[in-house]
Structures are given as structure tokens and as C-alpha cells.
Write an enzyme that holds these catalytic residues in place. Structure first.
Site, PDB file in Angstrom:
ATOM      1  CD  GLU A 162      -2.840  -1.195   2.418  1.00  0.00           C
ATOM      2  OE1 GLU A 162      -2.610  -0.427   3.366  1.00  0.00           O
ATOM      3  OE2 GLU A 162      -3.789  -1.989   2.404  1.00  0.00           O
ATOM      4  CD  GLU A 173      -4.833  -7.921   1.810  1.00  0.00           C
ATOM      5  OE1 GLU A 173      -5.736  -7.259   2.346  1.00  0.00           O
ATOM      6  OE2 GLU A 173      -3.634  -7.627   1.897  1.00  0.00           O
TER       7      GLU A 173
END
Ligand code: GLA
Length: 406
Positions: free
Chosen positions: A210, A319
Site C-alpha cells: 500500500e 485478499e
């Protein structure tokens, strides 16, 4: 003749008395006409129907086997789920890749107390502890699962104290040079421990999670405000992280960049990672895919993965979860979305437009999901046991679930 009549009467009497005696057991009263003749063979209509549940033939399908020619299928597990013997069979039957949900993040591995106490020796060599890995990595090893390691560098779940002179939360931030040394030391210690203690178990690492957040103040779309990596090291911190990871990763272990909403920032992701790819230090991009029933698989997932593949990267869905409402129609819409995703990605892999290696579901059952109020996973949980949802049957391609999206 008279004797025969008397005999017949006596027989009938015995029969009636016998039947009346049986009635006391609580069974429904049986009339003599229902008593089958002892000499005749029972016919199908004579045999009372036993209400046996019809087994769903799909129940014997294993998700990981169904997709074994295209990609691995993984699951994220916290230690609490790994320890539950009741769930073990469901896990090992269906999944061949595992991600530790929190136990391999910097907040679990950094030993800040020991780093503080060990100064000045620990100034550029932070202390790292590995006990949080043991349960999950042992489980994976014992059950023939591979592990995707998540994650070496992240702006979250990494204490500020990792970046300070004295390893305290409020200390002064260290220089770029010192932080690069801590970065290299951390990556080296983790990879060394993992490859020596569990040789061959980890097949890929999320090196950075991220780091791209367009509009945060960096001209190339990097995350700035919440990232100490950016603030202390500078905008080239990813290049160093991947170079160190390549230096210490065993041969054949893949290095990934991982992010959410990749479709909305794919240009910045590709632009920032291409120099690292050209340097030979990254293999793939992990697309988190926290979706809901309105997400577009075609646009957000498939087209984005195809662009990453075209740009030279391997891809993983790392995810996956698909939120919905707690209603029958919500669960059906969720199942449809899961089916669209798995079938579309499988097809794209077969056609060679997506170079995908694994799809990981972010959690086993709704009771342990970080999005629990959106019931996003393949299993529900009644406090004792998991139950396969329509979403599970969608992943094994139940023909009664439509694979369409609006
Ligand atoms: C991000 C992280 C994961 C996890 C989820 C929330 O997606 O990459 O590790 O923390 O948030 O559970």
C-alpha cells in the site's frame, strides 16, 4: 367344518390380542389390514420412506484441486483459526496456500523492547522475534500448504518507534542512512530465519504494501502523509526495499508489491514499479480485491490484471472478500460475483491474458472476517462449526448459480 371355524376364530383372537399388546409402546396403532402377509416379499411401497438428505455431489469437490492447472487457492488465517481442530479438514481440503493474517507483519516481528535495551548495538540492527510465525508456519508445513509472506514494509502495523533514534514511540526520527540500514537488516533477518527454519515453505513475499496513494502530495502518486518510510527514507524507499529483498530471497521465491483498489491507480503502480522490474527486483503485483456485490469483476479485476500482465508483472489476488447484506438475495448476489470472478480469471489464465499465480480469500469464515458485518467469505460460522455458503458452491462452479454481473 365346525372345528375349522373355531380354529379360525381362535387365531383371529390371538392376532388381535397380540396387536393390542404392541400398541402400548407409543407407536401408531396398526390395523390388521396393514400387517403384511408373512409369506409375500416386501415391495418398494411396503418399505417406509427414510428421509435421507440427498448429498450434493459438489460437496466432494476440493477448491484447490479444481483450479490446480491455473492457480493456487489460498486463505488468510489468524492463529486462533489455525488452532481450531474442527476447521482443519475444511482448510487443508480446499486451500494450498496460506497467508498469516497478522502474525508476519512488522508489528508482530519487531522486538522494540529488545531493540531499545540493546542500544547502541541495535542502532542499525533492530531486534526481531519470530515466535508469532511458529503456529501458522508449522501448520502449513505439516499440511502441505505453501505460504505467501505478508508483509515486509507497510505504513500500518509498523510502530513509529521503529523509525526513531532510541526506539521509543515519541523519539526523534532517524536519518535516511540509518533507516536504510534498519530496512536492510530487517529484511535480511526475516528472510534468513524463514529460509533456514522453513526451507521451501514461503513461495512469495509482499515486500511493500500500500505505498501508492495518488493525491497525497508526491508527484508520482506515492503515499506521503501516513508513511514513515516515505518521510524518513524518501520517495526511492521501494527501490531499496526490493533490491534488499532480492539480495536475501532464496532463488525462485517471488517478490510482490501489494495494494488495494488497484484499478483506480494502475498507471501509478505500473509507472513506479517498472524501473524495479527492469532492475530484476520484483516479480508481481498483488491485487487485494476487497469487493462488494456492485464491484465490476470485468473492469476492476480482470482488465486491471490484464494490464499488469501486459506490463510484465505476475499477478495474484491476495485478499479477496466480497461484502453483502444478510439476506437470501444478498448471498445469491455474492455467490454470483464469486463465480464470475473465479471463472473469468480461470479463463483469462487459460487464454494467456493474465499471468496469475494464486487467489487468496481473506479469511476462512464470516465470524473471523475484518468485515464481519458484511458476511464476505465462503463459510458462515455458528460458534462451533463452519457451514459452506452459496459462495462456496459458486467457487466450485455450481451450475445453479449464474455467472453474470450487471
Ligand atoms: C489491508 C492489509 C491486510 C489487512 C487488511 C484488513 O488490506 O493488507 O493485511 O490488515 O487491510 O484486515
Amino acid at each position: 367344518m365346525r372345528t375349522r371355524k373355531i380354529l379360525a376364530f381362535l387365531c383371529a383372537l390371538v392376532l388381535i390380542v397380540g396387536l393390542c399388546a404392541c400398541d402400548g409402546g407409543g407407536d401408531a396403532a396398526v390395523t390388521p389390514t396393514e400387517v403384511p402377509s408373512p409369506t409375500s416379499e416386501p415391495t418398494p411401497t411396503d418399505i417406509p420412506a427414510t428421509p435421507t438428505p440427498t448429498p450434493n455431489p459438489l460437496d466432494s469437490v476440493s477448491i484447490k484441486d479444481l483450479y490446480k492447472n491455473e492457480f493456487k487457492v489460498g486463505v488468510a488465517l489468524p492463529n486462533s483459526v489455525i488452532g481450531n481442530a474442527v476447521l482443519k479438514n475444511e482448510i487443508v481440503t480446499n486451500f494450498n496456500s496460506m497467508t498469516l493474517e497478522n502474525e508476519s507483519k512488522p508489528s508482530s516481528l519487531l522486538d522494540i523492547n529488545a531493540s531499545q535495551k540493546g542500544l547502541p548495538d541495535t542502532y542499525t540492527e533492530p531486534k526481531v522475534k519470530f515466535d508469532s510465525l511458529t503456529k501458522g508456519f508449522d501448520f502449513a508445513k505439516e499440511n502441505g500448504m505453501s505460504v505467501r509472506f505478508h508483509t515486509l514494509l507497510w505504513h500500518e502495523q509498523t510502530p513509529r518507534s521503529f523509525f526513531t533514534e532510541d526506539y521509543t514511540q515519541s523519539g526523534t526520527l532517524v536519518s535516511r542512512e540509518v533507516m536504510l540500514k534498519r530496512m536492510e537488516s530487517y529484511i535480511r533477518q526475516v528472510m534468513k530465519y524463514v529460509s533456514e527454519t522453513y526451507p521451501g515453505l514461503v513461495y512469495c513475499y509482499d515486500v511493500v504494501n500500500e505505498a501508492i496513494n495518488p493525491g497525497d502530495g508526491d508527484p508520482n502518486g506515492l503515499r506521503v502523509k501516513s508513511s514513515f518510510w516515505y518521510q524518513v527514507v524518501g520517495p526511492d524507499f521501494m527501490e531499496y526495499a526490493f533490491a534488499y529483498a532480492r539480495k536475501y530471497a532464496p532463488e525462485g521465491v517471488d517478490l510482490y508489491y501489494n495494494d488495494f483498489n488497484c484499478y483506480s491507480k494502475k498507471k501509478q503502480i505500473i509507472d513506479n514499479l517498472t524501473p524495479i522490474l527492469q532492475a530484476g527486483n520484483i516479480d508481481g503485483i498483488g491485487m487485494q480485491c476487497h469487493l462488494d456485490t456492485h464491484s465490476s469483476v470485468a473492469r476492476e479485476v480482470k482488465a486491471t490484471a490484464q494490464e499488469f500482465t501486459k506490463a510484465g508483472f505476475k499477478v495474484q489476488i491476495t485478499e479477496l472478500d466480497i461484502g453483502t447484506s444478510n439476506t437470501e438475495s444478498g448471498f445469491e448476489a455474492q455467490a454470483m460475483k464469486y463465480k464470475v470472478l473465479f471463472t473469468q480469471i480461470q479463463k483469462a489464465k487459460q487464454e494467456g491474458t493474465i499471468d496469475i499465480d494464486c487467489i487468496t480469500i481473506w479469511g476462512l469464515h464470516d465470524g473471523v472476517s475484518w468485515r464481519g458485518s458484511e458476511y464476505p467469505l465462503l463459510y458462515s460460522w455458528n460458534g462451533l462449526q463452519v457451514k459452506r455458503k452459496r459462495a462456496w458452491y459458486a467457487v466450485v462452479q455450481d451450475p445453479s448459480i449464474r455467472a453474470i454481473e450487471y
